[in-house]
Design an enzyme around this catalytic site. Structure first.
Site, short mmCIF file in Angstrom:
data_model
loop_
_atom_site.label_atom_id
_atom_site.label_comp_id
_atom_site.label_asym_id
_atom_site.label_seq_id
_atom_site.Cartn_x
_atom_site.Cartn_y
_atom_site.Cartn_z
N ASP A 4 -34.87 147.08 34.78
CA ASP A 4 -33.91 146.47 34.24
C ASP A 4 -34.00 145.16 34.33
O ASP A 4 -34.33 144.48 35.52
CB ASP A 4 -32.52 147.27 34.61
CG ASP A 4 -31.49 146.61 34.03
OD1 ASP A 4 -31.26 146.19 32.93
OD2 ASP A 4 -30.56 146.01 35.07
N ASP B 55 -27.94 151.93 32.78
CA ASP B 55 -29.20 152.11 33.25
C ASP B 55 -29.25 153.66 33.83
O ASP B 55 -30.41 154.23 34.12
CB ASP B 55 -29.63 151.35 34.42
CG ASP B 55 -29.95 149.82 34.18
OD1 ASP B 55 -30.20 149.75 32.94
OD2 ASP B 55 -29.42 149.08 34.91
P1 ADP Z 1 -29.43 144.80 31.06
O1 ADP Z 1 -30.13 145.98 30.10
O2 ADP Z 1 -30.39 143.56 30.85
O3 ADP Z 1 -28.88 145.03 32.37
P2 ADP Z 1 -27.13 145.23 29.51
O4 ADP Z 1 -27.72 146.58 28.63
O5 ADP Z 1 -25.94 145.50 30.49
O6 ADP Z 1 -28.46 144.28 30.05
O7 ADP Z 1 -26.50 144.43 28.60
C1 ADP Z 1 -26.94 144.10 27.35
C2 ADP Z 1 -26.25 142.80 26.37
O8 ADP Z 1 -25.05 143.58 26.02
C3 ADP Z 1 -25.88 141.66 27.30
O9 ADP Z 1 -26.54 140.92 27.23
C4 ADP Z 1 -24.45 141.35 26.45
O10 ADP Z 1 -24.89 140.65 25.36
C5 ADP Z 1 -24.02 142.86 25.95
N1 ADP Z 1 -22.79 143.11 26.94
C6 ADP Z 1 -22.96 144.19 27.81
N2 ADP Z 1 -21.69 144.25 28.63
C7 ADP Z 1 -20.99 143.30 28.14
C8 ADP Z 1 -19.76 142.59 28.51
N3 ADP Z 1 -18.86 143.13 29.37
N4 ADP Z 1 -19.53 141.51 27.73
C9 ADP Z 1 -19.97 140.95 26.93
N5 ADP Z 1 -21.14 141.29 26.54
C10 ADP Z 1 -21.72 142.54 27.23
MG MG Z 2 -28.41 145.53 34.47
#
Ligand code: ADP
Ligand code: MG
Length: 626
Positions: free
Chosen positions: A319, A521
């Protein structure tokens, strides 16, 4: 008396009995009665407790213990006039049992030691000023505690006042102190080094990081590795076979016209030679040592099965946010529309993010706090993994998130945000209904150790590396470039189910590990052959779903854990082939070459001790980056 000193005492008495018997008969030529009395002591101390224990196993739980074979062999030897040989068997058997117990205890204790590090009292700051000493169990969420220099942190929480450095090696295995200032997390059982800190309690004792680690380890003991199960299964079946075989040899030799004592002696020799002690102990010795070495380096395996599977992993999927990047993102830019003031905008954004545990939320909240903006209170807050978050205030629904969220809300991306949206930082839009009120960019940086960790994995023969993120491709590519991850290895704009699908695709080619931290995840962590969660900083859900918790922030430890797993697999193979090989040689010698009973004993017990020592070598390999 505890188990340890009881075993040592019995072994000492057995050895003493044998020693006196040898001296009395061969050196001092004392009356035979002295020898017999001394041998009696050896049999009593070395044979009776073990025999009773083994009989209790047999009748209580229906399990034929290998120990019983040893006792039977000794008694058989004594009954044909070879009492001294029987005593040698009991003495060596008792000695190797005690050594084994202590060695395995050492491996087990490494993690249990953590419990001892949990402080019992804390200094609670009284509202009127001053402090009182209270039991940690009576500390409540939100309480303020004073940490003097040198004090152990009694519960998980956050620094509210003061600054200094903290030794977190009990949890992360990292010796380098971590500097802490207001807002930084503190973990139970770590040591405050220099500063005077005031902390706020944020997690109950039962939910603290240390409590979670202890729970993981307890869980780990219940989950046996496949090879461990094999050796137990084999041991149980084989023990019965050995007993039956020895009786068959005895009967066969009698039928061939052997004298009773000779046939009995030969059968006892075969019984000892064929007993699978080394086979049974060889796997747990290696696995326990490796689990303990890993735990000391801040890598917790939920059992030997995860360790064995990790040794076979050839594909690693990561991730991005919070895993390859640090959990500390920063707000870098704010753009609002229609003349909305930054303060009002931030109060709303921080208000909705206050309920989220995402790193983005953390960045927004810190930014608001730094600017002295008080987050607005919101209701009905709902997280949408990989999209954003929604809630409502007196004026109606409010949301924050990425392009997916925009689409869900039927909102349009305004030209004002175009520059942001072309950049390589994460953009979070704040909107009401189908109107976008403004947006912030949040930048996260790669972990300093991530590039080296990934390079080390590739060097160790990991053929596939993948980055899987819910973030935009531009952001993902920027981080990937820093980490030596190729563009074709980057998968962006993913929903949680996309991560699962991609892990599935990798799994078709071989064993896959997924490393992640977030709620989004959890499914991929559970689906992967080995799920690895960022422990101390990651979400509880991720930790639950994972097989391994990485408590250290250091990604190089991951490569070291991988290497350790492979070394463990190799040592298990060595041990099993050695133990089975030695057994075959001894049995053949016992059956056909008149192997003397003492030699059979020495070969058998010596082999057992050797495989334990070989396994314990892993204990000396704590996962540590020099
Ligand atoms: P990763 O898979 O890299 O850990 P996430 O799937 O957690 O990333 O998040 C992906 C996207 O979803 C973030 O880049 C953001 O744009 C959006 N996002 C997720 N959670 C939030 C939140 N609490 N506030 C704003 N945007 C969010
Ligand atoms: Mg993450």
């Amino acid at each position: 008396m505890d188990e340890d000193s009881r075993m040592i005492g019995l072994t000492a008495a057995t050895l003493a009995g044998l020693g006196v018997a040898l001296l009395a008969r061969y050196v001092l030529a004392l009356p035979e009665a002295v020898t017999i009395a001394a041998l009696g002591l050896a049999y009593l101390a070395g044979g009776v407790p073990a025999g009773i224990e083994a009989l209790r196993e047999l009748f209580g739980r229906g399990k034929l213990d290998i120990d019983l074979l040893m006792v039977i062999a000794a008694v058989a030897a004594a009954s044909v006039g070879a009492a001294l040989e029987g005593a040698v068997l009991l003495a060596l058997f008792s000695l190797s049992g005690t050594l084994e117990h202590r060695a395995m205890g050492k491996a087990r204790r490494a993690v249990e030691a953590l419990m001892a590090l949990r402080p019992e009292t804390a200094l609670r700051v009284l509202p009127a000023g001053g402090v009182e000493e209270v039991a940690v169990a009576s500390v409540a969420l939100g309480d303020r505690l004073l940490l003097r220099p040198g004090a152990r942190v009694p519960v998980d929480g956050r620094v509210v006042e003061g600054s200094g450095s903290v030794d977190e090696s009990t949890i992360t295995g990292e010796a380098v102190p971590v500097t802490k200032a207001a807002g930084d997390p503190l973990y139970e059982a770590t040591v405050n080094l220099h500063g005077v800190l005031t902390m706020e309690v944020q997690r109950s004792l039962a939910e603290s990081t240390v409590a979670r680690m202890i729970a993981l380890v307890t869980e780990a003991q219940a989950m046996k590795a496949p090879s461990e199960r094999f050796s137990e299964w084999f041991g149980a079946r084989y023990t019965v076979a050995v007993l039956v075989g020895a009786i068959a040899v005895f009967a066969g030799l009698l039928a061939l016209g052997w004298a009773l004592p000779d046939a009995m002696y030969r059968a006892a020799t075969v019984l000892v030679a064929a007993s699978p002690c080394a086979v049974v102990i060889s796997v747990p010795a290696a696995i326990l040592s490796a689990l303990s070495a890993a735990a000391r380096g801040g890598v917790l395996f939920k059992g030997g099965a995860a360790l064995e599977k990790l040794a076979e992993v050839r594909a690693y999927a990561f991730d991005k946010t919070g895993t390859l990047t640090t959990g500390r993102a920063e707000v870098t830019q704010i753009v609002t529309v229609d003349g909305l003031s930054e303060a009002v905008f931030l109060a709303q954004l921080a208000g909705i993010e206050a309920a989220s545990e995402h790193h983005i939320a953390d960045a927004v909240l810190r930014h608001a706090k730094a600017l002295g903006v008080e987050p607005q209170t919101l209701r009905d807050v709902l997280a949408w993994p990989s999209e954003g978050i929604t809630g409502s205030d007196d004026e109606g629904g409010l949301w924050a998130g990425n392009q997916r969220m925009l689409t869900r809300m039927g909102a349009q991306a305004l030209p004002e945000f175009e520059a942001m949206r072309q950049g390589a930082e994460t953009v979070v839009h704040l909107g009401r209904g189908d109107r976008v009120l403004g947006a912030v960019t949040v930048a996260d940086a790669p972990r300093t150790t991530a590039a080296a960790g990934i390079a080390a994995l590739r060097n160790a023969g990991v053929s596939e590396i993948a980055m899987m993120t819910g973030d935009r491709r531009a952001v993902a590519l920027r981080i990937a470039a820093d980490l030596g991850i190729r563009p074709e290895e980057v998968h962006a704009d993913l929903l949680p189910e996309d991560k699962v699908r991609l892990v599935d695709a990798l799994a078709a080619k071989g064993r896959v590990a997924f490393v992640g931290d977030g709620v989004n995840d959890a499914a991929a962590l559970a689906r992967a052959d080995v799920g690895i969660a960022m422990g101390a900083a990651g979400s509880e859900v991720a930790l639950q779903a994972a097989d391994v918790a990485l408590l250290s922030e250091d990604m190089q430890r991951l490569a070291l854990a991988h290497a350790l797993a492979r070394r463990t697999a190799r040592i298990i193979r060595q041990n099993l082939s050695f133990a089975i090989g030695a057994m075959v040689v001894l049995v053949v010698a016992g059956l056909f070459f008149a192997l003397p009973l003492p030699l059979a004993v020495i070969g058998h017990e010596g082999g057992t001790v050797l495989v334990v020592l070989n396994g314990l070598r892993l204990l000396r390999d704590p996962i540590r980056v020099s």
